[in-house]
Design a protein around this motif. Structure first.
Motif, PDB file in Angstrom:
ATOM      1  N   PHE A 154     -30.840 -42.456  46.951  1.00  0.00           N
ATOM      2  CA  PHE A 154     -30.018 -41.614  46.047  1.00  0.00           C
ATOM      3  C   PHE A 154     -29.024 -40.590  46.802  1.00  0.00           C
ATOM      4  N   CYS A 155     -29.147 -40.461  48.123  1.00  0.00           N
ATOM      5  CA  CYS A 155     -28.124 -39.894  48.953  1.00  0.00           C
ATOM      6  C   CYS A 155     -26.862 -40.699  48.932  1.00  0.00           C
ATOM      7  N   TYR A 156     -27.041 -41.888  49.235  1.00  0.00           N
ATOM      8  CA  TYR A 156     -25.938 -42.730  49.319  1.00  0.00           C
ATOM      9  C   TYR A 156     -25.328 -42.893  48.004  1.00  0.00           C
ATOM     10  N   LEU A 157     -26.104 -42.951  46.900  1.00  0.00           N
ATOM     11  CA  LEU A 157     -25.842 -43.073  45.417  1.00  0.00           C
ATOM     12  C   LEU A 157     -24.830 -41.946  45.281  1.00  0.00           C
ATOM     13  N   GLY A 158     -25.157 -40.696  45.436  1.00  0.00           N
ATOM     14  CA  GLY A 158     -24.650 -39.689  45.401  1.00  0.00           C
ATOM     15  C   GLY A 158     -23.180 -39.549  45.964  1.00  0.00           C
ATOM     16  N   LEU A 159     -23.265 -39.956  47.414  1.00  0.00           N
ATOM     17  CA  LEU A 159     -22.303 -40.076  48.365  1.00  0.00           C
ATOM     18  C   LEU A 159     -21.091 -41.129  47.871  1.00  0.00           C
ATOM     19  N   TYR A 160     -21.612 -42.358  47.281  1.00  0.00           N
ATOM     20  CA  TYR A 160     -20.525 -42.935  46.700  1.00  0.00           C
ATOM     21  C   TYR A 160     -19.861 -42.716  45.332  1.00  0.00           C
ATOM     22  N   TYR A 161     -20.553 -42.137  44.582  1.00  0.00           N
ATOM     23  CA  TYR A 161     -20.016 -41.571  43.090  1.00  0.00           C
ATOM     24  C   TYR A 161     -19.042 -40.487  43.457  1.00  0.00           C
ATOM     25  N   ARG A 162     -19.444 -39.761  44.440  1.00  0.00           N
ATOM     26  CA  ARG A 162     -18.392 -38.529  44.687  1.00  0.00           C
ATOM     27  C   ARG A 162     -17.071 -39.149  45.335  1.00  0.00           C
ATOM     28  N   ALA A 163     -17.379 -39.948  46.476  1.00  0.00           N
ATOM     29  CA  ALA A 163     -16.078 -40.606  47.024  1.00  0.00           C
ATOM     30  C   ALA A 163     -15.425 -41.549  45.982  1.00  0.00           C
ATOM     31  N   TYR A 164     -15.897 -42.213  45.037  1.00  0.00           N
ATOM     32  CA  TYR A 164     -15.027 -42.840  44.037  1.00  0.00           C
ATOM     33  C   TYR A 164     -14.479 -41.989  43.222  1.00  0.00           C
ATOM     34  N   ALA A 165     -15.099 -41.119  42.820  1.00  0.00           N
ATOM     35  CA  ALA A 165     -14.284 -39.948  41.913  1.00  0.00           C
ATOM     36  C   ALA A 165     -13.029 -39.550  42.617  1.00  0.00           C
ATOM     37  N   LEU A 166     -13.247 -38.982  43.890  1.00  0.00           N
ATOM     38  CA  LEU A 166     -12.302 -38.326  44.644  1.00  0.00           C
ATOM     39  C   LEU A 166     -11.112 -39.282  45.187  1.00  0.00           C
ATOM     40  N   THR A 167     -11.510 -40.535  45.287  1.00  0.00           N
ATOM     41  CA  THR A 167     -10.497 -41.582  45.602  1.00  0.00           C
ATOM     42  C   THR A 167      -9.666 -41.928  44.564  1.00  0.00           C
TER      43      THR A 167
END
Length: 422
Positions: free
Chosen positions: A180-193
């Motif tokens: 879930f940490c990696y999922l959170g990191l992925y979703y945030r990075a995807y939104a910012l990118t």
């Protein structure tokens, strides 16, 4: 993917072999637990009894995997919270198991097998997700598509052999919280990118993921630092939408913290005294300090020197990863989270758990992978100089990876006989 599957299977098989050849436990808590929660038949084992010798599986594998904190987790699964200190354990793991067990079994062996299935699936998915996260963040920084793919694949392989070892296999919360940490990191990075305005749902999903991760492991609360960092940047650039997203996502994580503090407070206070009148009103903080001696520099005693030595290789990798990526602005928020975690792990937590708790971060995996492929990161202007330093060389990466592989096997053997570190 086939390479990841092979490495993943080999690591799990090596851990299992270490458990099988280890002697029986000397501690009686597991035996006591087994006697209480094996009165009913095991649905899973009984269905396999015609194919394998389930009694030998119990004796040589399953009995040994009921060790350390898993004893608490499975007790909570069937009975819920009975004592104050049990609030320290993240509520989502044992509650999830409790719901699943009510569907078909009241036998502890079934709970252990189900938890192992969940944790191994989550560990494998974390490896896959780290590859996607690496491609998302570092893809534009690579000149060669082949190199970025190789770098990302290496990160996923390193995630498979991470030093959490047996704790990512048995009934612990490391694997689920990592996912879930990696999922959170992925979703945030995807939104910012891809522009937060167009991908608000993904950014908000990151807050939900970190909140769920916090429900499994309390140290995942540190990812709230990401939203403070994003909020600071939004205020700096005076963009309203960008301010709103980290506020909402951060509040989701804060709401999880508030609930975790409020529930035991409403149950015990004000009659309990002590922590009820503290500034934080947190039973978890009090219980960790009172029962487990957690606190700033409390672990710095002569008797704990062996545990510091066990933790030192992983602490070193964490520190070196902070140095390596210090100048990489694209992951400044993640860097801050890793910095605060490393500081707390060394000064405040039980230091030996760094080998399993550091799964919530990923900079150390990027660091070792970047040493294997020196062109992996161009965020540090002094990268060429550091290539000459042993601590920033391929040779160091090879030694650390070898240590991880040996450690997870040794750790599995120690865990099986109820010996530290845990």
């Amino acid at each position: 993917m086939s390479q990841l599957c092979s490495v993943f299977a080999l690591i799990k098989a090596a851990e299992l072999f270490a458990v099988i050849i280890s002697p029986s436990q000397f501690d009686v808590s597991t035996i006591t637990l087994l006697q209480e929660y094996t009165s009913e038949r095991s649905v899973i084992l009984d269905s396999l009894s015609s194919l394998i010798n389930t009694e030998r599986i119990k004796k040589h594998v399953l009995d040994k995997l009921l060790s350390w904190d898993s004893v608490y987790f499975f007790k909570l699964t069937f009975d819920g919270i009975a004592f104050e200190h049990e609030w320290v354990f993240g509520p989502l793991l044992w509650r999830l198991l409790g719901v699943l067990m009510k569907l078909f079994s009241n036998n502890i062996y079934d709970a252990l097998i189900v938890s192992m299935i969940i944790n191994n699936i989550c560990h494998f998915l974390s490896c896959v997700l780290l590859r996607k996260l690496t491609l998302l963040i570092f893809g534009p920084r690579f000149k060669s598509k082949k190199l970025v793919s190789t770098f990302a694949n290496t990160c996923s392989l390193l995630c498979a052999i991470q030093p959490s070892g047996i704790f990512s296999t048995v009934g612990y919360s490391e694997s689920v919280s990592q996912l879930f940490c990696y999922l959170g990191l992925y979703y945030r990075a995807y939104a910012l990118t891809n522009n937060v305005r167009q991908h608000r749902k993904q950014y908000l999903l990151s807050g939900i993921c970190f909140s769920i991760a916090f429900g499994y492991r309390s140290n995942c609360l540190l990812y709230g630092i990401l939203y403070l960092y994003d909020l600071f940047n939004a205020i700096k650039h005076r963009t309203f939408v960008s301010m709103l997203m980290p506020l909402i996502s951060g509040l989701l994580l804060f709401a999880s913290l508030y609930i975790s503090v409020a529930l035991p407070y409403l149950r015990y206070c004000p009659e309990r005294g002590e922590w009820c009148h503290s500034i934080t009103k947190s039973l978890v903080t009090y219980a960790q300090s009172y029962y487990w001696n957690v606190g700033f520099l409390k672990y710095f005693t002569l008797g704990n020197i062996p545990l510091f030595l066990i933790a030192m290789p992983q602490l070193l990798v964490l520190i070196l990863s902070l140095i390596r990526f210090k100048a990489c602005k694209k992951i400044r928020g993640e860097w801050l989270v890793c910095f605060v975690y490393t500081f707390l792990q060394f000064t405040t937590m039980h230091v030996q758990i760094v080998n399993r708790v550091s799964t919530c971060t990923f900079l150390h995996i990027w660091f070792l992978s970047s040493l294997l492929y020196q062109d992996a990161s161009n965020g540090n202007a002094n990268a060429n100089k550091k290539k000459q330093n042993f601590l920033f060389s391929q040779r160091f990466a090879h030694w650390m990876i070898l240590f991880w592989m040996v450690w997870v096997i040794v750790q599995a053997g120690l865990y099986a006989v109820f010996l530290p570190p845990a």
